[in-house]
Design an enzyme around this catalytic site. Structure first.
Site, PDB file in Angstrom:
ATOM      1  N   ASP A  18       0.831  -1.208   0.000  1.00 31.99           N
ATOM      2  CA  ASP A  18       0.000   0.000   0.000  1.00 31.99           C
ATOM      3  C   ASP A  18       0.871   1.266   0.000  1.00 31.99           C
ATOM      4  O   ASP A  18       2.094   1.182   0.103  1.00 31.99           O
ATOM      5  CB  ASP A  18      -0.890  -0.047   1.258  1.00 31.99           C
ATOM      6  CG  ASP A  18      -2.282   0.513   0.994  1.00 31.99           C
ATOM      7  OD1 ASP A  18      -2.457   1.283   0.041  1.00 31.99           O
ATOM      8  OD2 ASP A  18      -3.194   0.181   1.776  1.00 31.99           O
ATOM      9  N   ASP A  57     -10.524   3.402  -3.071  1.00 27.93           N
ATOM     10  CA  ASP A  57     -11.237   2.185  -2.674  1.00 27.93           C
ATOM     11  C   ASP A  57     -12.662   2.059  -3.223  1.00 27.93           C
ATOM     12  O   ASP A  57     -13.416   3.039  -3.305  1.00 27.93           O
ATOM     13  CB  ASP A  57     -11.304   2.093  -1.148  1.00 27.93           C
ATOM     14  CG  ASP A  57      -9.932   1.872  -0.544  1.00 27.93           C
ATOM     15  OD1 ASP A  57      -8.925   1.877  -1.285  1.00 27.93           O
ATOM     16  OD2 ASP A  57      -9.865   1.690   0.688  1.00 27.93           O
TER      17      ASP A  57
HETATM   18  C1  GLA Z   1      -6.009   1.307   1.715  1.00 30.61           C
HETATM   19  C2  GLA Z   1      -6.273   0.330   0.578  1.00 30.61           C
HETATM   20  C3  GLA Z   1      -7.375  -0.634   0.969  1.00 30.61           C
HETATM   21  C4  GLA Z   1      -6.992  -1.353   2.262  1.00 30.61           C
HETATM   22  C5  GLA Z   1      -6.696  -0.351   3.362  1.00 30.61           C
HETATM   23  C6  GLA Z   1      -6.132  -1.017   4.609  1.00 30.61           C
HETATM   24  O1  GLA Z   1      -7.103   2.153   1.881  1.00 30.61           O
HETATM   25  O2  GLA Z   1      -6.622   1.026  -0.585  1.00 30.61           O
HETATM   26  O3  GLA Z   1      -7.607  -1.569  -0.069  1.00 30.61           O
HETATM   27  O4  GLA Z   1      -5.870  -2.164   2.029  1.00 30.61           O
HETATM   28  O5  GLA Z   1      -5.749   0.616   2.925  1.00 30.61           O
HETATM   29  O6  GLA Z   1      -5.841  -0.087   5.620  1.00 30.61           O
END
Ligand code: GLA
Length: 490
Positions: free
Chosen positions: A175, A238
Site C-alpha cells: 500500500d 477504494d
Molecule cells: C487502503 C487500501 C485498501 C486497504 C486499506 C487497509 O485504503 O486502498 O484496499 O488495504 O488501505 O488499511
C-alpha cells in the site's frame, strides 16, 4: 430505444506470444520509463518466474472485516472456500489485508504478527493454507505506517521480503500510506525496490501494488511503470458496495485496456458481490449493498476487465445467489482466458441531464474521491440513459460481448428509466477484428449457461436489457474452417 453499435476505437492488436515462464515485461509511457524497466528486467538475479499469467483469484479480508480479523477468521473462511467449491473453480489466494501486525517490530527489527489476532503467527497459517491447496496473501505498506497505523515497511524492504518468504507468503499487497517526502515524490522507485526485494528471496510471491492509480509528476500513473515489475496495480481509490461506485470504477478502467497483458493486470479493486458496508467506507454512514443484478453485472465486468477476482464477502454465510454469481465457471473462464486481454468499450451512449463539470470540480475540493468521477463519469441529475457494449477477445477464435444498461448511477433502478434494446451488428464485431468469415456464428449465454441463437452471416445479436443489468455472451464462428485465421486479426 434501439441502439446501433458504432465502434469508435479499434481493439488493440494481439501481443506476440510470451513464454509462460517469464512475467510479462511491458514498459509503457516515456522512453526513460521504458529504459529503466528494461534495465530492471535484465538485472542479474532479478528474473522472475511467472507466477500467474492470468488474473489472481481468491479472497481478501478488507471489504467485509476491516481490522476485525483473526486466525480463526482466516481458517473458517478458507474452510468455506473449500466446502462451497470456490477453491476448485480457482479462488485459491486467501489474503489477509491490514491489521495483522503487532503494534511494533520485534527486537530484531522484524515485523511480527498481532499477538491476540494471530497468536500462532503467520507461518502456521500459511502452512495450513498450503495443506488445504490454497495460497496465503499478506499486506504491508511502502511508507512508515500502514493505512491503519501499523508499522510500514519503509527502511526494511529486504528484511520484510525475507520474513514474508520465510513464512511462506504467496502474495503481497503493498500500500502507499504514510510516505516520507521522497517516497511521495518517487513512489515508483520505492515500489520497484520492493519488487526487487521480493524477487531476491527466490520465493515466487505475487506482487500486488496499491497506489490508487495515482499519477505523480515525475513518474506518471502506475499502469505506465508497474507492469515492468508487478503482477497487478490498483487503478483507483477504494471500492465500496454501492452501484454508483462500481459504475465509476468501471468507467475509470475503460481507457486502461492497452496496459493489461498476460501476467500484468489493472486492478479495479476487490469484489463487492454479497458485501454490505457503509457509504464511502466511512463508519457511521448509511450501509449500502448491490442488488442481485448489479452484483452479476459487477462480477461479469471484472471478468471482462481481466481484473483480479478477490471475493470480499463473508462466504461462510453468503446466500446461494452470491455463491452462484461468484462460482459461474463460464464467467470465470472469460476472466482466466489465455490471451489475458482487457475488454474494450465498443459503444458508450448516454442522454439526459448531467451535473456540469465545473460544479463537480468544486465538489471534489470537499470530497477528493469525486475526482475519479471527473473525466470518466458524468453525474446524472434525474433520469439518464446509459448504454454500453464491451468486447473482450478470447483465445480459441471467440470473443466475449457484454451488453450493459447502466442507467443513471444515482437513482433507484426501477423508478426513472426502463429497459433498452441493445444490438451488436456483425460489422461491429468485424470492425473490432473478429473474423466471422462467411459462416454463421454461435452465441452462448454465459450468465444463464445455455446455448442461444445462431446468427446468420451479416446478422446481429440483439437483447432487451433491464436497468442496472447486463447480458454476457460468448460468440464464435459455428464452424471455423480447418485453416481458420485467428478470430482477432492483427
Ligand atoms: C487502503 C487500501 C485498501 C486497504 C486499506 C487497509 O485504503 O486502498 O484496499 O488495504 O488501505 O488499511
Amino acid at each position: 430505444a434501439m441502439v446501433r453499435s458504432v465502434l469508435d476505437g479499434r481493439i488493440p492488436t494481439p501481443l506476440p506470444n510470451v513464454a509462460e515462464e517469464v512475467l510479462v515485461i511491458r514498459p509503457a509511457g516515456s522512453a526513460e520509463a521504458a529504459a529503466e524497466a528494461a534495465a530492471f528486467a535484465d538485472a542479474p538475479g532479478e528474473s522472475y518466474p511467472a507466477l500467474h499469467s492470468t488474473p489472481v483469484m481468491g479472497f481478501n479480508t478488507w471489504n467485509a472485516f476491516g481490522c476485525d480479523i483473526s486466525e480463526d477468521l482466516i481458517l473458517t473462511i478458507a474452510d468455506a472456500i473449500v466446502q462451497t467449491g470456490l477453491r476448485d473453480v480457482g479462488y485459491t489466494y486467501i489474503g489477509i489485508d491490514d491489521c495483522w501486525q503487532a503494534d511494533e517490530r520485534g527486537a530484531d527489527g522484524a515485523l511480527q504478527a498481532h499477538p491476540l489476532r494471530f497468536p500462532r503467527g503467520i507461518k502456521a497459517l500459511a502452512d495450513e493454507m498450503h495443506a488445504a491447496g490454497l495460497h496465503l496473501g499478506l499486506y504491508s505498506d511502502y511508507g512508515v505506517r500502514t493505512c491503519a497505523g501499523y508499522p510500514g515497511s519503509y527502511g526494511h524492504y529486504e528484511q520484510d521480503a525475507a520474513t514474508f518468504a520465510a513464512w511462506g507468503v504467496d502474495l503481497l499487497k503493498f500500500d502507499r500510506c504514510a510516505p516520507t517526502v521522497d517516497q511521495d515524490r518517487h513512489p515508483a522507485r520505492y515500489f520497484r525496490q520492493m519488487g526487487a526485494a521480493l524477487r531476491a528471496t527466490g520465493r515466487p510471491i505475487i506482487y500486488s501494488l496499491c497506489n490508487w492509480g495515482r499519477s505523480d509528476e515525475s513518474e506518471g500513473p502506475p499502469w505506465e511503470w508497474a507492469p515492468a515489475f508487478a503482477h497487478m496495480w490498483r487503478t483507483t481509490t477504494d471500492i465500496f458496495p454501492w452501484y454508483g461506485r462500481v459504475y465509476a470504477i468501471l468507467q475509470a478502467n475503460a481507457p486502461l485496456a492497452p496496459f493489461a497483458t498476460r501476467g500484468a493486470f489493472n486492478d479495479p479493486d476487490m469484489l463487492e458481490v454479497g458485501v454490505e458496508g457503509p457509504f464511502l467506507n466511512v463508519p457511521g454512514l448509511p450501509r449500502t449493498s448491490l442488488t442481485e443484478s448489479e452484483s452479476a453485472l459487477h462480477f461479469s465486468m471484472w471478468a471482462m476487465l481481466a481484473a483480479p477476482l478477490l471475493i470480499g464477502a463473508d462466504v461462510r454465510s453468503s446466500p446461494s445467489w452470491v455463491l452462484d454469481i461468484l462460482g459461474n465457471p463460464e464467467v470465470i473462464a472469460i476472466s482466466q482466458d489465455a490471451l489475458g486481454r482487457q475488454a474494450v468499450r465498443a459503444l458508450d451512449e448516454e442522454d439526459g441531464m448531467f451535473l456540469p463539470l465545473p460544479l463537480l470540480e468544486v465538489a471534489a475540493l470537499v470530497l477528493p474521491m469525486l475526482r475519479e468521477f471527473i473525466g470518466s463519469v458524468r453525474m446524472c441529475l434525474g433520469s439518464c440513459r446509459k448504454v454500453q457494449v464491451w468486447i473482450k477477445p478470447l483465445a480459441n477464435h471467440s470473443a466475449a460481448v457484454a451488453l450493459l444498461n447502466l442507467g443513471d448511477q444515482l437513482s433507484d433502478s426501477r423508478s426513472s428509466f426502463g429497459p433498452e434494446t441493445i444490438e451488436v451488428a456483425a460489422d461491429v464485431l468485424m470492425e473490432a477484428g473478429v473474423q466471422l468469415g462467411t459462416t454463421p456464428y454461435c452465441v452462448r449465454d454465459v450468465v444463464r449457461r445455455r446455448d442461444a441463437e445462431v446468427v446468420p452471416e451479416g446478422g446481429a445479436v440483439r437483447r432487451e436489457v433491464a436497468p442496472h443489468s447486463h447480458e454476457l455472451l460468448v460468440i464464435r464462428p459455428c464452424a471455423p474452417p480447418p485453416n481458420a485465421l485467428p478470430l482477432f486479426s492483427s
